[in-house]
Design a protein around this motif. Sequence first.
Motif, PDB file in Angstrom:
ATOM      1  N   CYS A   1      40.886  -8.228  42.487  1.00 50.32           N
ATOM      2  CA  CYS A   1      41.018  -6.821  42.874  1.00 50.32           C
ATOM      3  C   CYS A   1      42.362  -6.311  42.381  1.00 50.32           C
ATOM      4  O   CYS A   1      43.340  -7.062  42.392  1.00 50.32           O
TER       5      CYS A   1
ATOM      6  N   MET B   1      43.812  -3.425  43.651  1.00 52.75           N
ATOM      7  CA  MET B   1      44.337  -2.427  44.583  1.00 52.75           C
ATOM      8  C   MET B   1      45.703  -2.831  45.139  1.00 52.75           C
ATOM      9  O   MET B   1      46.436  -2.003  45.651  1.00 52.75           O
ATOM     10  N   GLY B   2      46.000  -4.122  45.085  1.00 48.14           N
ATOM     11  CA  GLY B   2      47.349  -4.588  45.422  1.00 48.14           C
ATOM     12  C   GLY B   2      47.765  -4.507  46.878  1.00 48.14           C
ATOM     13  O   GLY B   2      48.970  -4.421  47.168  1.00 48.14           O
ATOM     14  N   CYS B   3      46.818  -4.560  47.826  1.00 49.73           N
ATOM     15  CA  CYS B   3      47.203  -4.513  49.247  1.00 49.73           C
ATOM     16  C   CYS B   3      48.121  -5.705  49.563  1.00 49.73           C
ATOM     17  O   CYS B   3      47.844  -6.838  49.143  1.00 49.73           O
TER      18      CYS B   3
ATOM     19  N   PHE C   1      48.737  -7.566  52.065  1.00 51.47           N
ATOM     20  CA  PHE C   1      48.329  -8.688  52.904  1.00 51.47           C
ATOM     21  C   PHE C   1      47.199  -9.495  52.289  1.00 51.47           C
ATOM     22  O   PHE C   1      46.699 -10.431  52.891  1.00 51.47           O
ATOM     23  N   CYS C   2      46.745  -9.144  51.080  1.00 50.73           N
ATOM     24  CA  CYS C   2      45.455  -9.639  50.604  1.00 50.73           C
ATOM     25  C   CYS C   2      45.597 -10.623  49.451  1.00 50.73           C
ATOM     26  O   CYS C   2      46.227 -10.326  48.440  1.00 50.73           O
TER      27      CYS C   2
ATOM     28  N   SER D   1      43.220 -11.533  47.467  1.00 53.35           N
ATOM     29  CA  SER D   1      42.435 -11.132  46.286  1.00 53.35           C
ATOM     30  C   SER D   1      43.295 -10.403  45.272  1.00 53.35           C
ATOM     31  O   SER D   1      42.973 -10.337  44.090  1.00 53.35           O
ATOM     32  N   ALA D   2      44.369  -9.790  45.754  1.00 52.23           N
ATOM     33  CA  ALA D   2      45.190  -8.976  44.868  1.00 52.23           C
ATOM     34  C   ALA D   2      46.144  -9.820  44.023  1.00 52.23           C
ATOM     35  O   ALA D   2      46.688  -9.346  43.032  1.00 52.23           O
TER      36      ALA D   2
ATOM     37  N   GLY E   1      34.097  -8.271  50.609  1.00 50.34           N
ATOM     38  CA  GLY E   1      34.700  -9.438  49.963  1.00 50.34           C
ATOM     39  C   GLY E   1      35.746  -8.980  48.968  1.00 50.34           C
ATOM     40  O   GLY E   1      36.328  -7.904  49.111  1.00 50.34           O
ATOM     41  N   SER E   2      35.996  -9.770  47.921  1.00 56.02           N
ATOM     42  CA  SER E   2      37.038  -9.337  46.997  1.00 56.02           C
ATOM     43  C   SER E   2      36.557  -8.105  46.233  1.00 56.02           C
ATOM     44  O   SER E   2      35.367  -7.933  45.952  1.00 56.02           O
ATOM     45  N   GLY E   3      37.506  -7.227  45.943  1.00 55.41           N
ATOM     46  CA  GLY E   3      37.195  -6.026  45.181  1.00 55.41           C
ATOM     47  C   GLY E   3      37.158  -4.778  46.025  1.00 55.41           C
ATOM     48  O   GLY E   3      36.975  -4.834  47.243  1.00 55.41           O
ATOM     49  N   GLU E   4      37.359  -3.651  45.363  1.00 56.72           N
ATOM     50  CA  GLU E   4      37.215  -2.341  46.017  1.00 56.72           C
ATOM     51  C   GLU E   4      35.847  -1.804  45.589  1.00 56.72           C
ATOM     52  O   GLU E   4      35.661  -1.397  44.437  1.00 56.72           O
TER      53      GLU E   4
ATOM     54  N   SER F   1      39.205   0.931  50.662  1.00 59.63           N
ATOM     55  CA  SER F   1      40.630   1.174  50.895  1.00 59.63           C
ATOM     56  C   SER F   1      40.928   2.678  50.832  1.00 59.63           C
ATOM     57  O   SER F   1      42.069   3.082  50.986  1.00 59.63           O
TER      58      SER F   1
ATOM     59  N   CYS G   1      40.496 -12.903  52.822  1.00 60.83           N
ATOM     60  CA  CYS G   1      39.697 -12.647  51.636  1.00 60.83           C
ATOM     61  C   CYS G   1      40.382 -13.130  50.367  1.00 60.83           C
ATOM     62  O   CYS G   1      41.562 -12.984  50.163  1.00 60.83           O
TER      63      CYS G   1
HETATM   64  S1  SF4 Z   1      40.173  -6.821  48.152  1.00 63.12           S
HETATM   65 FE1  SF4 Z   1      40.372  -5.131  49.634  1.00 63.12          FE
HETATM   66  S2  SF4 Z   1      42.135  -5.687  50.877  1.00 63.12           S
HETATM   67 FE2  SF4 Z   1      42.221  -6.956  49.022  1.00 63.12          FE
HETATM   68  S3  SF4 Z   1      43.562  -5.828  47.563  1.00 63.12           S
HETATM   69 FE3  SF4 Z   1      41.440  -5.231  47.179  1.00 63.12          FE
HETATM   70  S4  SF4 Z   1      41.119  -3.375  48.403  1.00 63.12           S
HETATM   71 FE4  SF4 Z   1      42.957  -4.394  49.191  1.00 63.12          FE
END
Ligand code: SF4
Length: 350
Positions: free
Chosen positions: A111, A113-115, A117-118, A120-121, A160-163, A196, A336
């Motif tokens: 992903c 999106m770079g959150c 806490f995540c 996946s990023a 799950g992973s991804g926006e 997100s 995630c």
């Molecule tokens: S998977 Fe969801 S929480 Fe993780 S970075 Fe992407 S949008 Fe954010």
Amino acid sequence: MADIFGLSLPELQDVLEPFQVPKYRARQVAEWLYQRGAQSFGEMTNLPKTLRVRLNEELSIGRPSAAGRLDSVDGRTTKLLLEFKDGTAVETVLMRQPYGNSICVSTQAGCNMGCAFCASALHGMTRNLTRNEILAQAVVINDMLREENGGKVDTVVIMGSGEPLMNYDNVLGFIRLLHEDYVLGLGYRNFTLSTSGIVPKMYDLAEAGVPISLSVSLHAPNNELRNRIMPINRKFPLEDVVAAARHYAELTKRRVTYEYILIDGLNDGEPQAKELVKLLHGQLASVNLIPINPVRERNLLRPSRVRIESFEHYLAAHKVVVTVRREMGADIQAACGQLRNRHLEQEMQK
Ligand code: SF4
């Protein structure tokens, strides 16, 4: 050789046209693919043998393979790492809940999106998943449940992973396809999509005629803090996200859930609870508090039980519908993207 796994009924009818078979054959093939776990055309015993041989020569069934599996100690959560033809791997999680079997599907490999806490990023995004690859996650788990004890997938969370709204067409196609009776026949109300906050696509989804539940990752009650936790907030600020969610709830008559990850000392104090109450005042909405699953790679800690409870009680006392997410599968790295990250790290070390 054309891969037919993941095709819709009209698409299967088109593929089967050169074989000059009656239309109902396409439905039989679909049921074998999605409801009966067929790995090969040879298993499709209600098709004429000559047809099975020809299909086998000219078409293929590209089910993804399981490159890893983890089961929680209590046996209620299973995480599968599914690998597609090009070697891309994604995680799908099954949670055996008291109210049924719930799965969490991925919509992108990684992903961007770079959150904060995540997990996946951490490695960015490799690519969007196709509609068929998202569908395959649900079908593979449904097959697994059927073989285990005659069970099935009851609810799907797209979390799950991804926006998902950055892969809008494939995700919408997946929802519509899984809803079909020749696939799993899942009612729209049994889907929850988590975003997100991709504002224009939230408006599109409200108009799409698929009345699914919408869940919005909020995680902070003001722009300054949300910018730090979720970089996408710089593009789609908090008030626009909340307005789009409000519109969604009004149009679909479905309560929107706001996800709020509680991070120790960052967004879990009374001033933030107060701001949150003000922000959501009068909305058809609920708040789901998620005490953070500490991410090894980042220094983000989980609040104490006392802090979690006082945040929850403040919201409840101010008439905000609030729940605290029960923990499932913390022992199998349920935050995630973490299983996929381990896999990527191992691949990189090879
Ligand atoms: S998977 Fe969801 S929480 Fe993780 S970075 Fe992407 S949008 Fe954010």
